[in-house]
Design a protein around this motif. Structure first.
Motif, PDB file in Angstrom:
ATOM      1  N   ILE A 139       1.813  14.582 -13.711  1.00 19.26           N
ATOM      2  CA  ILE A 139       0.774  15.592 -14.480  1.00 19.26           C
ATOM      3  C   ILE A 139       0.159  16.609 -13.820  1.00 19.26           C
ATOM      4  CG2 ILE A 139      -2.208  15.166 -14.210  1.00 19.26           C
ATOM      5  CD1 ILE A 139      -1.805  12.600 -13.184  1.00 19.26           C
ATOM      6  N   ALA A 140       0.560  17.300 -12.314  1.00 16.69           N
ATOM      7  CA  ALA A 140       1.229  18.419 -11.984  1.00 16.69           C
ATOM      8  C   ALA A 140       2.063  19.527 -13.050  1.00 16.69           C
ATOM      9  CB  ALA A 140       1.171  18.724 -10.677  1.00 16.69           C
ATOM     10  N   GLU A 141       2.997  18.787 -13.340  1.00 18.51           N
ATOM     11  CA  GLU A 141       4.119  19.091 -14.412  1.00 18.51           C
ATOM     12  C   GLU A 141       3.321  19.439 -15.318  1.00 18.51           C
ATOM     13  OE1 GLU A 141       7.764  17.938 -11.056  1.00 18.51           O
ATOM     14  OE2 GLU A 141       7.654  17.434 -13.139  1.00 18.51           O
ATOM     15  N   LEU A 175       0.684  -1.230  -0.383  1.00 12.80           N
ATOM     16  CA  LEU A 175      -0.121   0.232   0.163  1.00 12.80           C
ATOM     17  C   LEU A 175       0.541   0.746  -0.259  1.00 12.80           C
ATOM     18  CD1 LEU A 175      -2.444  -1.190   2.409  1.00 12.80           C
ATOM     19  CD2 LEU A 175      -3.313  -0.943   0.108  1.00 12.80           C
ATOM     20  N   GLN A 176       1.739   1.261   0.679  1.00 13.74           N
ATOM     21  CA  GLN A 176       3.126   2.714   1.449  1.00 13.74           C
ATOM     22  C   GLN A 176       3.505   3.011  -0.891  1.00 13.74           C
ATOM     23  OE1 GLN A 176       3.597   4.821   3.052  1.00 13.74           O
ATOM     24  NE2 GLN A 176       4.037   5.650   1.983  1.00 13.74           N
ATOM     25  N   LYS A 177       3.373   1.445  -1.555  1.00 14.73           N
ATOM     26  CA  LYS A 177       4.377   1.566  -2.651  1.00 14.73           C
ATOM     27  C   LYS A 177       3.151   2.377  -3.427  1.00 14.73           C
ATOM     28  CE  LYS A 177       6.805  -1.076  -5.937  1.00 14.73           C
ATOM     29  NZ  LYS A 177       7.098  -1.940  -6.063  1.00 14.73           N
ATOM     30  N   GLU A 205       4.171   6.147  -5.764  1.00 12.71           N
ATOM     31  CA  GLU A 205       3.442   5.797  -7.100  1.00 12.71           C
ATOM     32  C   GLU A 205       2.877   6.757  -7.043  1.00 12.71           C
ATOM     33  OE1 GLU A 205       5.342   1.289  -7.992  1.00 12.71           O
ATOM     34  OE2 GLU A 205       3.206   2.163  -7.656  1.00 12.71           O
ATOM     35  N   LYS A 206       1.229   6.381  -6.562  1.00 11.88           N
ATOM     36  CA  LYS A 206      -0.008   7.719  -6.928  1.00 11.88           C
ATOM     37  C   LYS A 206       1.296   9.158  -6.520  1.00 11.88           C
ATOM     38  CE  LYS A 206      -4.290   8.526  -5.758  1.00 11.88           C
ATOM     39  NZ  LYS A 206      -5.481   7.962  -4.559  1.00 11.88           N
ATOM     40  N   LYS A 207       1.988   9.179  -5.675  1.00 12.94           N
ATOM     41  CA  LYS A 207       2.437  10.344  -5.535  1.00 12.94           C
ATOM     42  C   LYS A 207       3.045  11.235  -6.661  1.00 12.94           C
ATOM     43  CE  LYS A 207       4.716  13.463  -2.111  1.00 12.94           C
ATOM     44  NZ  LYS A 207       4.703  13.638  -0.485  1.00 12.94           N
ATOM     45  N   GLN A 208       3.390  10.418  -7.154  1.00 16.30           N
ATOM     46  CA  GLN A 208       4.824  10.977  -7.717  1.00 16.30           C
ATOM     47  C   GLN A 208       4.289  11.153  -9.527  1.00 16.30           C
ATOM     48  OE1 GLN A 208       7.452   7.934  -8.574  1.00 16.30           O
ATOM     49  NE2 GLN A 208       8.202   8.179  -6.518  1.00 16.30           N
TER      50      GLN A 208
END
Length: 211
Positions: free
Chosen positions: A187-189, A173-175, A179-182
């Motif tokens: 996407i924001a960039e 889950l942490q992984k 990955e979702k955060k990255q």
């Protein structure tokens, strides 16, 4: 297969009134069934539940037969002691009673001689019963202790297994969160870069057109 054979043989000996052998076979069958479930030879919750119910029935029947065996052993010993005491008493009366004595005196002597023997029989039987109770209690305590240890060991093993599974799930889950955060940051960039390209009057290409 071995557990099934033992259980079948235990049932046969039970019907044939070979109760001592049946007790041993019932308990051996239960041990083999438990080992089979522990080693994953038995799969499926329904099959495991069926085996647990059978094992409970086998152990209950073994307890009944064990109590019966103890009671029969007590009766046998009591009968043997009474027979031995009676034979000893008859021998004493025959050898110690003169032929010309009064019957009343002889009967009184027999009564006075029989009382100590009866008391001795009762004391010996009582001591034997107490000893059997101690042995039975000791066996029961050992069985309960062994059962508790098995349950405790099984519980600790399962708890350890569950803990390891939870740790693996937590790491997974942490992984995924990382990955979702990255991915969100990327996407924001990209959205920023796209917005800059669409904005008029900015960027190298627009500057060249104006000049």
């Amino acid at each position: 297969q071995q557990a099934i054979k033992l259980a079948k043989k235990a049932t046969e000996d039970d019907k044939a009134q070979n109760y001592k052998e049946a007790v041993w076979l019932y308990e051996e069958a239960v041990q083999f069934f438990m080992n089979a479930m522990k080693s994953s030879q038995v799969t499926g919750d329904r099959a495991k539940q069926t085996i647990r119910e059978k094992c409970t029935g086998y152990l209950d029947r073994a307890d009944v037969l064990r109590k019966y065996n103890l009671e029969e052993e007590q009766k046998r010993r009591k009968s043997l002691l009474e027979k031995t005491a009676s034979e000893s008493q008859d021998g004493l009366v025959q050898s110690g009673s003169p032929p010309a004595r009064n019957r009343t005196t002889s009967k009184s002597a027999q009564n006075s001689a029989s009382s100590p023997s009866d008391n001795l029989i009762e004391r010996v039987v009582s001591a034997a019963e107490d000893r059997l109770k101690e042995v039975a209690t000791s066996l029961l305590e050992e069985r309960i202790t062994a059962a508790v240890q098995k349950v405790q060991t099984s519980f600790e093993e399962r708890l350890q297994s569950i803990t390891e599974i939870c740790q693996k799930l937590e790491a997974t889950l942490q992984k995924e969160v990382d990955e979702k955060k990255q991915l969100t940051e990327r996407i924001a960039e990209l959205e920023k870069e796209l917005a800059l390209k669409k904005k008029p009057g900015t960027g190298a290409d627009h500057s060249g057109l104006l000049s």
